[in-house]
Design an enzyme around this catalytic site. Structure first.
Site: not given
Ligand SMILES: [Ca+2]
Ligand SMILES: [Ca+2]
Length: 447
Positions: A140, A199, A378
């Site tokens: 990520d 994220h 996600s």
């Protein structure tokens, strides 16, 4: 007249609820400790006789291995016994619940973990395992320091070759810290600036946030470990870097990078439009060949999951997102390319209907650890990756194909409509781990 009835009542560590006292006939279990353990059994027998003679619904059950006599008593008898000669303590034989209580203060907001209708039922799986021994690689944007990660991470790597996008002044290196992916107007083809997403920190929290530290959340596999792997930075990442990172995380050789043991599962909360590229397919096939399962987000484009990669790559567990009401989330990719679904949040402006996890509070660079609601496939994928960690913890020998089969076979019917296709249904952590444990004990028939 009982030989105990005239004695003064002295409560010695006596835990009698007022409700029990109110009803003379109701009995409860008590453990009675005597000052002389040798004489205890004799005394216990004598007391039982005495109670029987006066018609009390109470009796001696057994001697405990650690010392102490277990009785079934009325509250009145318990109080009398507490005052008896030679009795040093009476304790209620309390109910003990599995895994203790969850003290993390934000737990109740994690509907995706425990909601009876639309949650993944993680606490049921935790009776068997919380992920001990399992390892998840999160490919990520990297991670930021957060109390939820204390003791939860293994050494990771920064695979971003573009030093400018990475903002750390280097290409590849052994520090997977997220430096922020904020953009200025004109960056990445966008007119407006955007704040840093953090994220990877959000995704990592969903997998492995510590249990038992307050205030905070709990990950799906809080006793597993995460290998943070940085593959995205400002404007995203390169397919070539992602492919190398998949090879590395699964124990393969990558030039210039010290190799590591294969992780149990790789989470890919990322996507690129189009068919599964040869590069991606080769990396994923190699990873699976080394026993590493691969989980990917179906994507948030409201299109068929079969048109985005790596969700459409053969062998991948691709994950669609459900809204708070259990229907397919409006943004989720869907259709034949979806393996299973997990809660991803409604993305309707009500934060509480989205997925709460760890992030940094900085608009650009890092500032301080906080928690925020995000929505997307996600957020759904790492719930599946966390469940795979629980499965591998329950049965370290379970193969990648059996992992997919168990996820599919034990998924629950969708709690809401998904006419466009949400795969086998909503993942069920409790049912899936139970099935893995059963099959571990009973050899599975193989064709
Ligand atoms: Ca770097
Ligand atoms: Ca926590």
């Amino acid at each position: 007249m009982s030989k105990y009835s005239g004695l003064p009542l002295v409560a010695l560590a006596l835990a009698v609820s007022t409700r029990a006292v109110a009803s003379d006939a109701a009995t409860n279990r008590y453990i009675v400790h005597f000052d002389d353990p040798v004489a205890a059994k004799v005394a216990a027998t004598e007391m039982t006789h005495a109670m029987a003679q006066r018609g009390s619904p109470a009796w001696h059950l057994r001697h405990l291995a650690a010392g102490g006599e277990l009785f079934e008593l009325t509250a009145v008898e318990a109080e009398a016994m507490a005052a008896s000669k030679g009795v040093v303590a009476i304790e209620e034989d309390r109910m003990v619940t599995p895994a203790g209580g969850i003290i993390d203060s934000l737990w109740r907001r994690q509907w995706y973990m425990h909601d009876p209708k639309v949650g993944i039922d993680a606490p049921v799986a935790w009776v068997d395992t919380r992920g001990e021994g399992a390892v998840v690689a999160v490919l990520d944007t990297g991670v930021t320091p957060h109390p939820e990660f204390d003791g939860q991470l293994l050494p990771g790597y920064d695979f971003v070759t573009d030093a400018q996008a990475a903002r750390d002044g280097t290409g590849r290196d052994d520090d997977p810290t997220d430096e922020g992916d904020w953009t200025e107007p004109g960056d990445c083809g966008a007119r407006q600036s955007t704040p840093s997403s953090w994220h990877g920190t959000h995704v990592t929290g969903i997998v492995v946030a510590r249990a038992g530290n307050r205030p905070g959340i709990v990950g799906v596999a809080p006793e597993a470990k995460v290998v943070p792997v940085r593959v995205m930075a400002r404007c995203g990442g390169r397919l070539s870097d992602v492919a190398d990172a998949i090879v590395w995380a699964s124990g393969g050789e990558v030039a210039g990078v010290p190799s590591r043991a294969p992780v149990d599962v790789i989470n890919l909360s990322l996507r690129v439009p189009g068919a599964c590229s040869m590069t991606m397919q080769r990396a994923i096939s190699q990873a699976r060949g080394r026993g590493t399962a691969v989980v990917a987000a179906a994507g948030n484009d409201s299109i068929k999951a079969s048109t985005v990669s790596p969700a459409n790559c053969p062998g991948v567990v691709s994950v669609a997102a459900l809204a708070r009401d259990g229907s397919m989330a409006w943004y989720s990719n869907h259709g034949d390319g979806v393996t299973v679904s997990a809660p991803g949040g409604s993305l309707g402006g009500m934060g509480v209907d989205d997925i709460l996890s760890s992030v940094d509070g900085g608009e650009r660079g890092r500032q301080r650890p906080v928690f925020k609601y995000y929505a997307g496939t996600s957020m759904a994928a790492p719930q599946v990756a966390g469940l795979v960690a629980l499965m591998r913890s329950a049965d370290p020998l379970i193969g990648v194909d059996d992992i997919t089969t168990q996820l599919v076979d034990n998924a629950r019917p969708l709690p809401g409509p998904c006419p466009k296709g949400c795969g086998a249904g909503l993942i069920d952590a409790g049912a899936t781990v139970n099935a893995v444990v059963e099959d571990r004990v009973l050899p599975r028939p193989r064709s």
